[in-house]
Design an enzyme around this catalytic site. Sequence first.
Site, PDB file in Angstrom:
ATOM      1  NE  ARG A  74      -1.019   0.763  -6.446  1.00  0.00           N
ATOM      2  CZ  ARG A  74      -0.407   1.339  -5.409  1.00  0.00           C
ATOM      3  NH1 ARG A  74       0.904   1.292  -5.283  1.00  0.00           N
ATOM      4  NH2 ARG A  74      -1.104   1.939  -4.472  1.00  0.00           N
ATOM      5  CG  HIS A 118      -1.491   6.785  -3.964  1.00  0.00           C
ATOM      6  ND1 HIS A 118      -0.877   5.650  -4.455  1.00  0.00           N
ATOM      7  CD2 HIS A 118      -0.548   7.386  -3.205  1.00  0.00           C
ATOM      8  CE1 HIS A 118       0.381   5.576  -4.025  1.00  0.00           C
ATOM      9  NE2 HIS A 118       0.603   6.631  -3.262  1.00  0.00           N
ATOM     10  CD  GLU A 163       2.484   3.201   1.499  1.00  0.00           C
ATOM     11  OE1 GLU A 163       2.700   4.316   2.015  1.00  0.00           O
ATOM     12  OE2 GLU A 163       3.361   2.548   0.910  1.00  0.00           O
ATOM     13  CG  ASN A 291       2.692  -0.241  -1.209  1.00  0.00           C
ATOM     14  OD1 ASN A 291       2.373  -1.063  -2.065  1.00  0.00           O
ATOM     15  ND2 ASN A 291       2.087   0.925  -1.066  1.00  0.00           N
ATOM     16  CE1 TYR A 293       9.399   2.339  -2.044  1.00  0.00           C
ATOM     17  CE2 TYR A 293       7.468   1.932  -0.682  1.00  0.00           C
ATOM     18  CZ  TYR A 293       8.033   2.353  -1.873  1.00  0.00           C
ATOM     19  OH  TYR A 293       7.226   2.774  -2.900  1.00  0.00           O
ATOM     20  CD  GLU A 360       3.723   2.493  -3.388  1.00  0.00           C
ATOM     21  OE1 GLU A 360       4.616   2.932  -2.632  1.00  0.00           O
ATOM     22  OE2 GLU A 360       2.596   3.011  -3.472  1.00  0.00           O
TER      23      GLU A 360
HETATM   24  C1  FCB Z   1       4.945   5.123  -0.390  1.00  0.00           C
HETATM   25  C2  FCB Z   1       3.864   5.833  -1.160  1.00  0.00           C
HETATM   26  C3  FCB Z   1       4.264   6.252  -2.539  1.00  0.00           C
HETATM   27  C4  FCB Z   1       5.698   6.710  -2.605  1.00  0.00           C
HETATM   28  C5  FCB Z   1       6.630   5.756  -1.899  1.00  0.00           C
HETATM   29  C6  FCB Z   1       8.080   6.150  -1.933  1.00  0.00           C
HETATM   30  O1  FCB Z   1       4.722   5.293   0.966  1.00  0.00           O
HETATM   31  O2  FCB Z   1       2.739   5.004  -1.286  1.00  0.00           O
HETATM   32  O3  FCB Z   1       3.354   7.204  -2.982  1.00  0.00           O
HETATM   33  O4  FCB Z   1       5.815   7.995  -2.187  1.00  0.00           O
HETATM   34  O5  FCB Z   1       6.231   5.587  -0.577  1.00  0.00           O
END
Ligand code: FCB
Length: 461
Positions: A74, A118, A163, A291, A293, A360
């Site tokens: 990607r 992006h 995002e 995405n 985290y 992500e």
């Molecule tokens: C996300 C972004 C990506 C990267 C990660 C850590 O918010 O989409 O570009 O920076 O965080």
Amino acid sequence: MGFPEDFSWGSATASYQIEGAYQDGGRSMSIWDTFSHTPGKVFQGHTGDVACDHYHRYAEDIKIMKDLGIQSYRFSLAWPRIIPGGTGAREMHGIDFYSRLIDALLDAGIQPTATLYHWDLPQVLQDKGGWANRDIVGWISDYATVAAEEFGDRVANWVTINEPWCVTWLGYFFGVHAPGVKDLDQAIASSHHTALAHAEITRALRAVHPEIRSGISLNMTSYRVDDESNAELLKLRDYQDANLNRWYLDAQIKGEYPANLVEFYGDKLAKVVKPGDMEKLVIDSEFLGINYYSDSFIGTPTKEQVEKNAGSFLFPINSDGTPPAPHTDMGWPITPQGLEDLLVRIHKDWPEIEDIAITENGAAYDDGPDENGQVNDERRVDYLVNHLDSVSRAIDKGVPVKAYYYWSLLDNFEWAEGYVKRFGIVYVNFETLQRIPKLSANVYSKVIATNGSVLESVRKS
Ligand code: FCB
């Protein structure tokens, strides 16, 4: 049980974070060039001028992916390379670059997944108001048409916008990302325009290539509330959840925005939603990109947070402002269970979604080469393994997760944090631009080769 046979294992990057070559091939300035070149905006004045120099070294990066067995990649297209004026003429140098990249990926047996947007908006369009200007829906649809005409014969999967919450709230309300605007009216306008743009981009792509598969990538989280009996905190959670998790999904699936936010935004939203818009928001995307985290924690805000946010509901995630241990170099808590919970929740609340890609997921740790030149990023291996376990549990519960892209292939320009936050499974020496696959790259390679079944033994060792 576990990962289905046709599961797709990938890695992700984004144009401004890796390409460099910011003045090559007729590329115009993006809002991130302007922002990073403005003193005080990015950590130690770092910029994406050179980044990983992927623009010149893409063949080497594809070779690394091929050696690791990565099945899908990607990446994002830089709008300022393809249409430097924002609208109008195509720049063939930029188009040739992505054509060569896509052909080289296909030659290596790697499926390209292209993200249209992006974050590197052409500066010329920000000069006209950027995402706060409704015209952007047309500008980006035209750009999508060009991209589909040039690459749609070879790229099957497209992410429309990465995002949109960050585009909107970090870019136009908190001002910590480009274009650095701090204005609630503009943020609310952008919330609507990004949602509308997703649907219109999808229509534009389909008009050129009806077989294209596309979806939006949303940053989502599981909220944890300090005290479930505290009605104020629950209300705060519901606002946060509506703002981050529900806004774009309710728009595209139900043609509505969350009622609590519609009320909260009042006229500011009403004046940007034109007749017919709510119907236009509805689109049956082929997949949803997530995405993920970390979880977010909602606790009683401190006095300082209340003052800083001037009564806004958008409090930072932790009640005392410090991340709950353990956390990554970003200060983000490590909460793998939250990914399973989020996936199960999405499947329950929006059962219409039949294809989910984790577009992500990853962790920042600053491990560098040891005396033997090896990068033993064991903490990243733990993060990866635990999050993949979480994904596989969600799949076992019936959630249709079809793909996973680790963020990121390379250490890169981490936006306002510059180059110190390293997310790559491949180490990049930013002096020499040398690449070194880390331990995590080798582990991921084994995960891919065994379609996830090696996870069990990695966990035990
Ligand atoms: C996300 C972004 C990506 C990267 C990660 C850590 O918010 O989409 O570009 O920076 O965080």
